[in-house]
Design an enzyme around this catalytic site. Structure first.
Site, PDB file in Angstrom:
ATOM      1  N   ASP A   1      36.915  -7.306  47.310  1.00 51.07           N
ATOM      2  CA  ASP A   1      38.160  -7.453  46.705  1.00 51.07           C
ATOM      3  C   ASP A   1      38.065  -8.370  45.518  1.00 51.07           C
TER       4      ASP A   1
ATOM      5  N   ILE B   1      24.117 -20.702  53.246  1.00 51.22           N
ATOM      6  CA  ILE B   1      22.838 -20.495  52.176  1.00 51.22           C
ATOM      7  C   ILE B   1      21.751 -19.725  52.703  1.00 51.22           C
TER       8      ILE B   1
ATOM      9  N   PHE C   1      19.958 -21.377  47.110  1.00 51.49           N
ATOM     10  CA  PHE C   1      21.057 -21.514  45.868  1.00 51.49           C
ATOM     11  C   PHE C   1      22.293 -21.977  46.676  1.00 51.49           C
TER      12      PHE C   1
ATOM     13  N   GLU D   1      28.071 -12.726  47.359  1.00 45.56           N
ATOM     14  CA  GLU D   1      28.146 -12.394  46.045  1.00 45.56           C
ATOM     15  C   GLU D   1      29.351 -12.142  45.265  1.00 45.56           C
ATOM     16  N   GLY D   2      30.216 -12.349  45.918  1.00 43.48           N
ATOM     17  CA  GLY D   2      31.542 -11.954  45.719  1.00 43.48           C
ATOM     18  C   GLY D   2      32.075 -10.816  46.292  1.00 43.48           C
TER      19      GLY D   2
HETATM   20  P1  TGC Z   1      37.034 -18.096  35.262  1.00 41.22           P
HETATM   21  O1  TGC Z   1      38.081 -19.104  34.790  1.00 41.22           O
HETATM   22  O2  TGC Z   1      37.130 -16.681  35.196  1.00 41.22           O
HETATM   23  O3  TGC Z   1      35.595 -18.350  34.457  1.00 41.22           O
HETATM   24  C1  TGC Z   1      35.200 -19.606  34.346  1.00 41.22           C
HETATM   25  C2  TGC Z   1      34.083 -19.594  33.393  1.00 41.22           C
HETATM   26  O4  TGC Z   1      33.044 -18.962  33.816  1.00 41.22           O
HETATM   27  C3  TGC Z   1      32.574 -17.580  32.857  1.00 41.22           C
HETATM   28  N1  TGC Z   1      32.562 -16.600  33.869  1.00 41.22           N
HETATM   29  C4  TGC Z   1      31.169 -15.917  33.769  1.00 41.22           C
HETATM   30  N2  TGC Z   1      30.282 -16.253  33.157  1.00 41.22           N
HETATM   31  C5  TGC Z   1      29.005 -15.414  33.387  1.00 41.22           C
HETATM   32  N3  TGC Z   1      28.907 -14.493  34.315  1.00 41.22           N
HETATM   33  C6  TGC Z   1      30.239 -14.285  34.837  1.00 41.22           C
HETATM   34  N4  TGC Z   1      30.324 -13.016  35.791  1.00 41.22           N
HETATM   35  C7  TGC Z   1      31.308 -14.847  34.713  1.00 41.22           C
HETATM   36  N5  TGC Z   1      32.734 -15.082  35.218  1.00 41.22           N
HETATM   37  C8  TGC Z   1      33.421 -15.817  34.465  1.00 41.22           C
HETATM   38  C9  TGC Z   1      34.172 -17.544  32.126  1.00 41.22           C
HETATM   39  O5  TGC Z   1      34.035 -16.998  30.803  1.00 41.22           O
HETATM   40  C10 TGC Z   1      34.546 -19.100  32.001  1.00 41.22           C
HETATM   41  O6  TGC Z   1      33.704 -19.759  31.073  1.00 41.22           O
HETATM   42  P2  TGC Z   1      34.180 -20.785  29.939  1.00 41.22           P
HETATM   43  O7  TGC Z   1      33.027 -21.118  29.020  1.00 41.22           O
HETATM   44  O8  TGC Z   1      35.514 -20.298  29.470  1.00 41.22           O
HETATM   45  O9  TGC Z   1      34.361 -21.903  31.077  1.00 41.22           O
HETATM   46  O10 TGC Z   1      36.796 -18.302  36.858  1.00 41.22           O
HETATM   47  P3  TGC Z   1      37.663 -18.537  37.838  1.00 41.22           P
HETATM   48  O11 TGC Z   1      37.672 -19.834  38.438  1.00 41.22           O
HETATM   49  O12 TGC Z   1      39.165 -17.934  37.767  1.00 41.22           O
HETATM   50  O13 TGC Z   1      36.756 -17.425  39.002  1.00 41.22           O
HETATM   51  C11 TGC Z   1      36.854 -16.346  38.854  1.00 41.22           C
HETATM   52  C12 TGC Z   1      36.123 -15.532  40.033  1.00 41.22           C
HETATM   53  C13 TGC Z   1      36.963 -15.728  41.178  1.00 41.22           C
HETATM   54  C14 TGC Z   1      35.794 -14.092  39.577  1.00 41.22           C
HETATM   55  C15 TGC Z   1      34.532 -16.170  40.399  1.00 41.22           C
HETATM   56  O14 TGC Z   1      35.009 -17.210  40.960  1.00 41.22           O
HETATM   57  C16 TGC Z   1      33.739 -15.444  41.282  1.00 41.22           C
HETATM   58  O15 TGC Z   1      33.204 -14.545  41.130  1.00 41.22           O
HETATM   59  N6  TGC Z   1      34.185 -15.867  42.783  1.00 41.22           N
HETATM   60  C17 TGC Z   1      33.192 -15.178  43.745  1.00 41.22           C
HETATM   61  C18 TGC Z   1      32.185 -16.392  44.238  1.00 41.22           C
HETATM   62  C19 TGC Z   1      30.906 -15.630  44.414  1.00 41.22           C
HETATM   63  O16 TGC Z   1      30.594 -14.519  44.286  1.00 41.22           O
HETATM   64  N7  TGC Z   1      30.227 -16.631  45.201  1.00 41.22           N
HETATM   65  C20 TGC Z   1      28.681 -16.148  45.561  1.00 41.22           C
HETATM   66  C21 TGC Z   1      27.921 -17.309  46.275  1.00 41.22           C
HETATM   67  S1  TGC Z   1      26.189 -17.113  45.946  1.00 41.22           S
HETATM   68  C22 TGC Z   1      25.766 -15.830  47.222  1.00 41.22           C
HETATM   69  O17 TGC Z   1      26.865 -15.213  47.869  1.00 41.22           O
HETATM   70  C23 TGC Z   1      24.435 -15.448  47.191  1.00 41.22           C
HETATM   71  S2  TGC Z   1      24.214 -14.135  48.610  1.00 41.22           S
HETATM   72  C24 TGC Z   1      22.622 -14.292  48.153  1.00 41.22           C
HETATM   73  C25 TGC Z   1      21.867 -13.244  48.864  1.00 41.22           C
HETATM   74  O18 TGC Z   1      21.479 -13.645  50.138  1.00 41.22           O
HETATM   75  O19 TGC Z   1      21.466 -12.184  48.559  1.00 41.22           O
HETATM   76  P1  FAD Z   2      36.912 -16.328  51.456  1.00 34.68           P
HETATM   77  O1  FAD Z   2      36.778 -16.821  49.882  1.00 34.68           O
HETATM   78  O2  FAD Z   2      37.729 -17.374  52.242  1.00 34.68           O
HETATM   79  O3  FAD Z   2      37.700 -15.032  51.613  1.00 34.68           O
HETATM   80  C1  FAD Z   2      38.330 -14.470  52.794  1.00 34.68           C
HETATM   81  C2  FAD Z   2      38.977 -13.320  52.318  1.00 34.68           C
HETATM   82  O4  FAD Z   2      39.996 -13.616  51.477  1.00 34.68           O
HETATM   83  C3  FAD Z   2      37.954 -12.299  51.647  1.00 34.68           C
HETATM   84  O5  FAD Z   2      38.275 -11.023  52.173  1.00 34.68           O
HETATM   85  C4  FAD Z   2      38.262 -12.416  50.321  1.00 34.68           C
HETATM   86  O6  FAD Z   2      38.274 -11.069  49.528  1.00 34.68           O
HETATM   87  C5  FAD Z   2      39.956 -12.703  50.352  1.00 34.68           C
HETATM   88  N1  FAD Z   2      40.330 -13.497  48.896  1.00 34.68           N
HETATM   89  C6  FAD Z   2      39.986 -14.529  48.883  1.00 34.68           C
HETATM   90  N2  FAD Z   2      40.514 -14.879  47.521  1.00 34.68           N
HETATM   91  C7  FAD Z   2      41.239 -13.833  47.288  1.00 34.68           C
HETATM   92  C8  FAD Z   2      42.243 -13.682  46.028  1.00 34.68           C
HETATM   93  N3  FAD Z   2      42.292 -14.347  44.964  1.00 34.68           N
HETATM   94  N4  FAD Z   2      42.882 -12.312  46.166  1.00 34.68           N
HETATM   95  C9  FAD Z   2      42.661 -11.241  47.176  1.00 34.68           C
HETATM   96  N5  FAD Z   2      41.811 -11.743  48.138  1.00 34.68           N
HETATM   97  C10 FAD Z   2      41.246 -12.923  48.250  1.00 34.68           C
HETATM   98  N6  FAD Z   2      26.736 -18.539  49.310  1.00 34.68           N
HETATM   99  C11 FAD Z   2      25.850 -19.482  48.358  1.00 34.68           C
HETATM  100  O7  FAD Z   2      26.025 -20.183  47.617  1.00 34.68           O
HETATM  101  N7  FAD Z   2      24.249 -19.137  48.653  1.00 34.68           N
HETATM  102  C12 FAD Z   2      23.939 -18.080  49.425  1.00 34.68           C
HETATM  103  O8  FAD Z   2      22.545 -18.136  49.440  1.00 34.68           O
HETATM  104  C13 FAD Z   2      24.692 -17.356  50.291  1.00 34.68           C
HETATM  105  N8  FAD Z   2      24.207 -16.576  51.286  1.00 34.68           N
HETATM  106  C14 FAD Z   2      25.138 -15.976  52.168  1.00 34.68           C
HETATM  107  C15 FAD Z   2      24.664 -15.378  53.153  1.00 34.68           C
HETATM  108  C16 FAD Z   2      25.493 -14.761  54.078  1.00 34.68           C
HETATM  109  C17 FAD Z   2      24.825 -14.114  55.452  1.00 34.68           C
HETATM  110  C18 FAD Z   2      26.860 -14.731  53.796  1.00 34.68           C
HETATM  111  C19 FAD Z   2      27.748 -14.183  55.022  1.00 34.68           C
HETATM  112  C20 FAD Z   2      27.341 -15.700  52.738  1.00 34.68           C
HETATM  113  C21 FAD Z   2      26.610 -16.193  51.950  1.00 34.68           C
HETATM  114  N9  FAD Z   2      27.137 -16.897  50.861  1.00 34.68           N
HETATM  115  C22 FAD Z   2      26.249 -17.762  50.105  1.00 34.68           C
HETATM  116  C23 FAD Z   2      28.413 -17.211  50.752  1.00 34.68           C
HETATM  117  C24 FAD Z   2      29.186 -15.950  50.110  1.00 34.68           C
HETATM  118  O9  FAD Z   2      28.908 -15.989  48.900  1.00 34.68           O
HETATM  119  C25 FAD Z   2      30.816 -16.033  50.548  1.00 34.68           C
HETATM  120  O10 FAD Z   2      30.993 -15.871  52.067  1.00 34.68           O
HETATM  121  C26 FAD Z   2      31.559 -15.211  49.864  1.00 34.68           C
HETATM  122  O11 FAD Z   2      31.861 -15.529  48.153  1.00 34.68           O
HETATM  123  C27 FAD Z   2      32.954 -15.235  50.132  1.00 34.68           C
HETATM  124  O12 FAD Z   2      33.588 -16.504  50.554  1.00 34.68           O
HETATM  125  P2  FAD Z   2      34.369 -17.066  52.032  1.00 34.68           P
HETATM  126  O13 FAD Z   2      33.280 -16.591  53.074  1.00 34.68           O
HETATM  127  O14 FAD Z   2      34.550 -18.504  51.954  1.00 34.68           O
HETATM  128  O15 FAD Z   2      35.442 -16.045  52.144  1.00 34.68           O
END
Ligand code: TGC
Ligand code: FAD
Length: 394
Positions: A377, A172, A138, A373-374
């Site tokens: 914080d 990823i 993903f 996955e977020g």
């Molecule tokens: P925002 O303006 O709040 O929302 C944009 C649009 O998205 C909708 N929305 C959601 N919909 C479904 N589920 C949710 N949890 C949703 N949160 C928001 C929202 O309603 C809106 O929809 P629309 O129709 O109005 O357009 O978005 P923002 O840009 O302000 O960001 C909000 C924030 C910071 C919470 C979001 O960007 C976020 O959650 N950031 C964290 C990023 C993250 O979690 N990345 C993960 C990458 S994947 C990963 O880490 C895989 S690891 C896998 C593994 O190995 O297990």
């Molecule tokens: P940053 O976003 O740069 O954050 C750095 C620090 O700043 C954090 O402490 C954060 O909390 C803080 N910060 C950022 N913004 C704010 C704010 N507004 N207010 C307060 N504090 C803030 N991603 C995928 O898409 N697919 C995957 O399969 C996937 N797998 C992963 C596997 C591993 C082992 C790891 C480590 C990461 C993976 N990720 C994946 C990415 C992961 O989702 C990101 O690392 C995560 O979302 C944080 O992004 P970043 O590392 O760029 O940190």
């Protein structure tokens, strides 16, 4: 390294088994038995070598860990959300990297194809992903856009009979060996779209990320797209915008909320056993008040976490779990697990830093889980937004 015998005993202080159906218990016990037999004996060595044991793929498919809640007509196990949670709990009890592999396949690859894909895409990809014949990854995070995926630069351009994909994703999970990637990219109007990229497409590469101290039994890498021609039929037709990838994250975060409790329980179980066996000053260290404080607080937090994820599972089964409720549980479970891992490490003394016990491995893994996955914080700010109605991100 000698293979290990797994003597784990599941803590259930509030008799939560009584909240589970016989089917839940069967699914949970099947996953637990598989982890004991196939994972525990080799996981330490896999981590030391930084290798994902590919032989786990077949077993994961057999216990229903790939697409537990995807309907059976597409090869999934057709189970409910609590079953999905229990499987993730047992997998992460074994290792967070193992749970990662299953989370990504189920929630981040199969879920979007099932929820947003065409019928042709569902039929083409889902059965092969459920059986483990194909593995998926993903792509959301980019080098300069982690917590803020809305700023992504990866993009698709409509070239008539195909899309031209350019950009890069990093961090990823599973990318180095994935057959397919669900990738999120902006179209010419700046709208985020999901597109399925297949290994072998020209200009698509997946370099591995080396040197991790965490999730060493899970392969992590990049996704690099250099003018990749992707057929039009690979676009996910039924979703537009950031809510697409964030909906997938709801499902994966739910699995992590359950999974991290598994890691917490493994650390507690090991610490409890060690505290009864290890003699200092002529008595088991479990007899000292300071050790008892640690253990008592661990089992209290585990019990609270178990209740939270079970209730969330009930709400999710009823389609009533909100994204903010899922965020709260993900954050709480991972924080609980990290705190318990650190305390359990202390109870094990010097032995706690070795591979003789699972503690340090869980602790290091959880440093990724608390970030991906977020982050801790970001989930706090999601709760803050939910209760105040004021976004800290704008
Ligand atoms: P925002 O303006 O709040 O929302 C944009 C649009 O998205 C909708 N929305 C959601 N919909 C479904 N589920 C949710 N949890 C949703 N949160 C928001 C929202 O309603 C809106 O929809 P629309 O129709 O109005 O357009 O978005 P923002 O840009 O302000 O960001 C909000 C924030 C910071 C919470 C979001 O960007 C976020 O959650 N950031 C964290 C990023 C993250 O979690 N990345 C993960 C990458 S994947 C990963 O880490 C895989 S690891 C896998 C593994 O190995 O297990
Ligand atoms: P940053 O976003 O740069 O954050 C750095 C620090 O700043 C954090 O402490 C954060 O909390 C803080 N910060 C950022 N913004 C704010 C704010 N507004 N207010 C307060 N504090 C803030 N991603 C995928 O898409 N697919 C995957 O399969 C996937 N797998 C992963 C596997 C591993 C082992 C790891 C480590 C990461 C993976 N990720 C994946 C990415 C992961 O989702 C990101 O690392 C995560 O979302 C944080 O992004 P970043 O590392 O760029 O940190």
């Amino acid at each position: 390294m000698a293979a290990k015998t797994d003597v784990y005993q599941h803590p259930d202080y509030y008799l939560l088994d009584e909240l589970l159906t016989d089917e839940h218990k069967l699914i949970r016990d099947t996953a637990r038995a598989w982890v004991k037999k196939e994972v525990s004996p080799i996981v330490e060595e896999a981590c030391q070598k930084a290798e994902f044991p590919k032989q786990w793929i077949k077993g994961l498919a057999e216990i229903g860990a790939f697409g537990p809640y995807i309907p059976t007509e597409y090869g999934g196990a057709g189970l409910d959300q609590i079953s999905y949670g229990l499987i993730m709990q047992e997998l992460e009890r074994g290792d967070s990297g193992l749970r990662s592999t299953a989370s990504v396949q189920s929630s981040l690859v199969m879920y979007p194809i099932y929820s947003f894909g065409s019928e042709e895409q569902r039929k083409k990809y889902l059965p092969k992903l459920a059986s483990g014949e194909w593995m998926g990854c993903f792509g959301l995070t980019e080098p300069d856009h982690g917590s803020n995926p809305a700023g992504m630069l990866t993009n698709i351009k409509d070239k008539g009979d195909h899309y031209l994909l350019n950009g890069a994703k990093m961090w990823i999970s599973n990318s180095p060996f994935a057959d397919v990637a669900v990738v999120w990219a902006k179209d010419e109007e700046g709208v985020i779209r999901g597109i399925i990229v297949e290994r072998g497409m020209e200009g698509f590469s997946t370099p591995e990320t080396h040197g991790k101290w965490s999730l060493r039994a899970s392969a992590t890498g990049e996704l690099v797209f250099d003018n990749v021609k992707v057929p039009k039929e690979n676009l996910l037709p039924n979703i537009k915008g950031l809510k697409g990838p964030l909906s997938c994250l709801n499902s994966a975060r739910f699995g992590i909320a359950w999974g991290a409790m598994g890691a917490a329980m493994d650390c507690y179980d090991s610490a409890l056993r060690y505290s009864k066996e290890r003699i200092q000053f002529g008595r088991p260290i479990g007899g000292f008040q300071l050790t008892q404080k640690k253990l008592a607080e661990m089992i209290t937090e585990i019990t609270k976490g178990q209740l939270m994820v079970w209730r969330l599972g009930v709400l999710k089964n009823e389609n009533r779990a909100t994204p903010a409720q899922i965020s709260m549980a993900k954050r709480n479970s991972v924080h609980t697990a990290l705190t318990i891992a650190r305390e359990a490490r202390q109870i094990h003394g010097g032995m706690g830093i070795t591979g003789e016990y699972p503690i340090m491995r869980h602790m290091m893994n959880l440093e990724s889980v608390v970030t991906y996955e977020g982050t801790h914080d970001i989930h706090l700010l999601i709760t803050g937004y939910d209760v105040t109605g004021i976004s800290a991100f704008e």
